[in-house]
Design a protein around this motif. Sequence first.
Motif, PDB file in Angstrom:
ATOM      1  N   ASP A   1       0.829  -1.212   0.000  1.00 36.50           N
ATOM      2  CA  ASP A   1       0.000   0.000   0.000  1.00 36.50           C
ATOM      3  C   ASP A   1       0.860   1.257   0.000  1.00 36.50           C
ATOM      4  OD1 ASP A   1      -2.379  -1.391  -0.028  1.00 36.50           O
ATOM      5  OD2 ASP A   1      -2.563  -1.438   2.161  1.00 36.50           O
ATOM      6  N   HIS A   2       2.133   1.117   0.396  1.00 32.98           N
ATOM      7  CA  HIS A   2       3.038   2.269   0.471  1.00 32.98           C
ATOM      8  C   HIS A   2       4.061   2.277  -0.663  1.00 32.98           C
ATOM      9  CE1 HIS A   2       1.423   3.124   4.462  1.00 32.98           C
ATOM     10  NE2 HIS A   2       1.614   1.852   4.773  1.00 32.98           N
TER      11      HIS A   2
ATOM     12  N   THR B   1       3.173   2.435  -4.060  1.00 35.43           N
ATOM     13  CA  THR B   1       2.433   2.694  -5.296  1.00 35.43           C
ATOM     14  C   THR B   1       3.219   3.530  -6.305  1.00 35.43           C
ATOM     15  OG1 THR B   1       1.368   4.570  -4.176  1.00 35.43           O
ATOM     16  CG2 THR B   1       0.174   2.467  -4.215  1.00 35.43           C
TER      17      THR B   1
ATOM     18  N   ARG C   1      -1.062   0.010  -7.730  1.00 41.31           N
ATOM     19  CA  ARG C   1      -1.911  -0.590  -6.707  1.00 41.31           C
ATOM     20  C   ARG C   1      -2.641  -1.818  -7.260  1.00 41.31           C
ATOM     21  NH1 ARG C   1      -3.408   1.408  -1.978  1.00 41.31           N
ATOM     22  NH2 ARG C   1      -2.688   3.506  -2.559  1.00 41.31           N
ATOM     23  N   GLY C   2      -2.558  -2.914  -6.519  1.00 46.04           N
ATOM     24  CA  GLY C   2      -3.229  -4.143  -6.916  1.00 46.04           C
ATOM     25  C   GLY C   2      -2.450  -5.015  -7.876  1.00 46.04           C
TER      26      GLY C   2
END
Length: 224
Positions: free
Chosen positions: A95-96, A98, A103-104
């Motif tokens: 999450d940090h 990106t 993301r994902g």
Amino acid sequence: MTFTQLQNDSQLKTAIMDELAWTASVDADRIDVAITDGAVTLSGDVRSYPEHEAALHAAMRVHGVVAVADEMVVRHTSDVPDDSDLAREAAAVFDHLTVILPRGSVQTSVHDHVITLSGAVTWQYQREAAQQAVTALPGVTGVHNMITLKPTVEVSGPDAKTRITAALVRDAQVNARRIHIDVTGSKIRLTGSVSSLAERRQAEHAAWFTPGVTHVTNELSVAR
């Protein structure tokens, strides 16, 4: 094995043990070194996965090493999170990240404190960044990187070969004249000989920087 080979292996073992002792993040007293004709086997217990990786890289740095076999076991000396907690921590790491990893794009799973990474990214450096991001999490004993590459551009064979050759020539650690490059579609194959494992790794990194590459086969032999 000849006396000269035994003598060379003995000298090489001393050099590797000295390099392990020189590496501040490694407890050299916990690692055993065995050598047969330049091929090194590291065994023993280490206290974290980063220490495990640092020990491997230390052995690869030593001139004369032609291969490294890993039989080290990560044994944490303090309480570690269970697999479910470790999976949550691994997911939170991405999450940090990106800026580097969309993301994902990366998924994680954990079994017996070994993290498996899956998903798809554009560049090899993103695969490496994903692995590096989770290696230092408390409790990790191994990382399986199953992330695939899906480039946004296609490889041009002649152009790719020219780019890689130029990169090898620029690199002070690599003798480009001894390395042969074959390009088939998005796959690159390196053959020839190098003087060290470090040079072998540098040549492979140069190949991975080529736009559109999805696979690099490193068949470079290390001359003793």
